[in-house]
Write an enzyme that holds these catalytic residues in place. Sequence first.
Site, PDB file in Angstrom:
ATOM      1  N   ASN A  36      60.432  29.757  15.025  1.00 36.66           N
ATOM      2  CA  ASN A  36      60.978  28.863  16.047  1.00 36.66           C
ATOM      3  C   ASN A  36      61.919  29.536  17.030  1.00 36.66           C
ATOM      4  OD1 ASN A  36      59.640  26.707  14.850  1.00 36.66           O
ATOM      5  ND2 ASN A  36      61.346  26.298  13.461  1.00 36.66           N
TER       6      ASN A  36
ATOM      7  N   HIS B 211      45.895  24.573  19.858  1.00 38.17           N
ATOM      8  CA  HIS B 211      46.020  25.724  20.759  1.00 38.17           C
ATOM      9  C   HIS B 211      45.080  25.633  21.955  1.00 38.17           C
ATOM     10  CE1 HIS B 211      48.086  28.521  17.594  1.00 38.17           C
ATOM     11  NE2 HIS B 211      48.811  27.470  17.910  1.00 38.17           N
TER      12      HIS B 211
ATOM     13  N   HIS C 116      55.626  21.879  13.609  1.00 36.52           N
ATOM     14  CA  HIS C 116      56.615  22.669  12.877  1.00 36.52           C
ATOM     15  C   HIS C 116      57.539  21.790  12.050  1.00 36.52           C
ATOM     16  CE1 HIS C 116      56.346  26.867  14.831  1.00 36.52           C
ATOM     17  NE2 HIS C 116      55.179  26.288  14.769  1.00 36.52           N
TER      18      HIS C 116
ATOM     19  N   ARG D 154      53.782  21.076  19.405  1.00 41.43           N
ATOM     20  CA  ARG D 154      54.117  22.154  18.479  1.00 41.43           C
ATOM     21  C   ARG D 154      55.363  21.817  17.648  1.00 41.43           C
ATOM     22  NH1 ARG D 154      56.479  27.959  18.873  1.00 41.43           N
ATOM     23  NH2 ARG D 154      55.393  28.922  17.133  1.00 41.43           N
TER      24      ARG D 154
HETATM   25  C1  HEM Z   1      48.045  27.419  11.616  1.00 39.14           C
HETATM   26  C2  HEM Z   1      48.826  28.287  12.004  1.00 39.14           C
HETATM   27  C3  HEM Z   1      49.462  28.385  13.343  1.00 39.14           C
HETATM   28  C4  HEM Z   1      50.013  29.521  13.817  1.00 39.14           C
HETATM   29  C5  HEM Z   1      50.113  30.870  13.110  1.00 39.14           C
HETATM   30  C6  HEM Z   1      50.535  29.219  15.122  1.00 39.14           C
HETATM   31  C7  HEM Z   1      51.185  30.139  15.901  1.00 39.14           C
HETATM   32  C8  HEM Z   1      51.625  29.905  17.181  1.00 39.14           C
HETATM   33  C9  HEM Z   1      52.289  30.868  18.007  1.00 39.14           C
HETATM   34  C10 HEM Z   1      52.646  32.289  17.580  1.00 39.14           C
HETATM   35  C11 HEM Z   1      52.540  30.294  19.200  1.00 39.14           C
HETATM   36  C12 HEM Z   1      53.246  30.930  20.386  1.00 39.14           C
HETATM   37  C13 HEM Z   1      54.714  30.753  20.205  1.00 39.14           C
HETATM   38  C14 HEM Z   1      55.546  31.558  21.171  1.00 39.14           C
HETATM   39  O1  HEM Z   1      55.039  32.382  21.913  1.00 39.14           O
HETATM   40  O2  HEM Z   1      56.761  31.362  21.183  1.00 39.14           O
HETATM   41  C15 HEM Z   1      52.027  28.953  19.134  1.00 39.14           C
HETATM   42  C16 HEM Z   1      52.076  28.039  20.156  1.00 39.14           C
HETATM   43  C17 HEM Z   1      51.623  26.743  20.068  1.00 39.14           C
HETATM   44  N1  HEM Z   1      51.141  26.122  18.933  1.00 39.14           N
HETATM   45 FE1  HEM Z   1      50.654  27.030  17.204  1.00 39.14          FE
HETATM   46  N2  HEM Z   1      50.265  27.928  15.439  1.00 39.14           N
HETATM   47  C18 HEM Z   1      49.623  27.362  14.374  1.00 39.14           C
HETATM   48  C19 HEM Z   1      49.209  26.054  14.280  1.00 39.14           C
HETATM   49  C20 HEM Z   1      49.417  25.084  15.243  1.00 39.14           C
HETATM   50  C21 HEM Z   1      49.129  23.670  15.078  1.00 39.14           C
HETATM   51  C22 HEM Z   1      48.591  23.041  13.813  1.00 39.14           C
HETATM   52  C23 HEM Z   1      49.464  23.068  16.241  1.00 39.14           C
HETATM   53  C24 HEM Z   1      49.378  21.612  16.640  1.00 39.14           C
HETATM   54  C25 HEM Z   1      48.589  20.732  16.112  1.00 39.14           C
HETATM   55  C26 HEM Z   1      49.946  24.089  17.126  1.00 39.14           C
HETATM   56  C27 HEM Z   1      50.323  23.873  18.419  1.00 39.14           C
HETATM   57  C28 HEM Z   1      50.810  24.846  19.260  1.00 39.14           C
HETATM   58  C29 HEM Z   1      51.053  24.615  20.664  1.00 39.14           C
HETATM   59  C30 HEM Z   1      50.757  23.332  21.421  1.00 39.14           C
HETATM   60  C31 HEM Z   1      51.589  25.805  21.172  1.00 39.14           C
HETATM   61  C32 HEM Z   1      52.060  26.069  22.606  1.00 39.14           C
HETATM   62  C33 HEM Z   1      53.496  25.632  22.729  1.00 39.14           C
HETATM   63  C34 HEM Z   1      54.063  25.796  24.132  1.00 39.14           C
HETATM   64  O3  HEM Z   1      53.359  26.166  25.063  1.00 39.14           O
HETATM   65  O4  HEM Z   1      55.272  25.548  24.258  1.00 39.14           O
HETATM   66  N3  HEM Z   1      49.924  25.287  16.484  1.00 39.14           N
HETATM   67  N4  HEM Z   1      51.477  28.727  17.890  1.00 39.14           N
END
Ligand code: HEM
Length: 327
Positions: free
Chosen positions: A98, A199, A70, A66
């Site tokens: 973030n 995700h 970002h 992530r």
């Molecule tokens: C396209 C729009 C996207 C949105 C709106 C989005 C939104 C989010 C949100 C809201 C979370 C939870 C954050 C939290 O609770 O603090 C999250 C987690 C995560 N996102 Fe996304 N995301 C997007 C795209 C992506 C992309 C492109 C990737 C990687 C290729 C990605 C990888 C991840 C991962 C791996 C997590 C989990 C992180 C953890 O467990 O520490 N996301 N995302």
Amino acid sequence: MATFSNLFGAISIISLVLTLQLACFASAQLSPDFYATTCPNLRGIVRVAMREAIDRELRLGASILRLFFHDCFVNGCDASILLDETPTFTGEKNALPNRNSARGFEVIDTIKTRVEAACSNTVSCADILAIAARDGVVLVTRRTNMGSSTGPERRDNRKPSRRKHPNPLPILRPPGPHLRLRRQRPTSAHDMTALSGGHTIGFARCTTFRSRIYNDTNIDPNFAARRRTTCPSFAGGSGDDSLAPLDIQTPNRFGNDYYVDLLNRRGLLHSDQELFNGGSQDGLVRAYSGNQNAFYRDFADAMVKMGNISPLTGINGQIRRNCRVVN
Ligand code: HEM
Ligand SMILES: *[C@@H]1O[C@H](CO)[C@@H](O)[C@H](O)[C@H]1NC(C)=O
């Protein structure tokens, strides 16, 4: 078993092209072996540190992935997300997407320290983050598919797929915080649907999916009920930070279950479910849900594109000694 070899095929593609991209990052020279002489142990150092991190906490693979996303989607992959804020510098760490959310910085610090010890002033933080993200996906996948044992490095000589995305759709339909990100970048809806498969691993805090589980209608009621048990409707309490897996089926396996979730209206985030909600991406979500290899191929392809989002000019050339501060 076919699945395994194809996954590693896809991962090898990520590996291959991230490596190429590293060369681009580091200088105008284009060589996949850019660090071969200047920092021959780079890959090993990153791999070992990532393995240690994931042994400690499996989620860190997701967290680093992530971070890379970002980083790349704001001004290109320039490691700016790693900069600490100071009284005179407003960085990205406290930007809304973030704050209280981006994590894994210590892992990058550890890697950077070791890399500096081995080859000082040579490898950029952006490159380290790219390799670490790649390794995180590989290691999590191996661990969850094969247990913790690590086999020999698997190689695959397939070329990166050359599929065409002739008409980048600027945005997906609904508004949301992510829309801004999407608009800024020349990334097609197709790519974003594949990248959103990130995700398939990791977790989200209640604050990020509260309104979905209480107010959205395109959600499986049983799923919503289950999520409500740990995510209260009111904001401000300790429930805000309670975590739920982004992929309810296999939160630590990098596979296509995320898309199956979407078909079942069990996407955790509002933005997840938007990908399967009667819109233009429904067909692709369906395709990935039934064909993991198609997902792996497109994910690798889109990751490479993401890694190639270049930083703005004028800030090139610096190899930070400490990823948190400008030299
Ligand atoms: C396209 C729009 C996207 C949105 C709106 C989005 C939104 C989010 C949100 C809201 C979370 C939870 C954050 C939290 O609770 O603090 C999250 C987690 C995560 N996102 Fe996304 N995301 C997007 C795209 C992506 C992309 C492109 C990737 C990687 C290729 C990605 C990888 C991840 C991962 C791996 C997590 C989990 C992180 C953890 O467990 O520490 N996301 N995302
Ligand atoms: C659900 O929507 C209503 C009406 O817009 C709003 O007042 C309420 O705060 C929302 N609930 C949650 C948990 O988002």
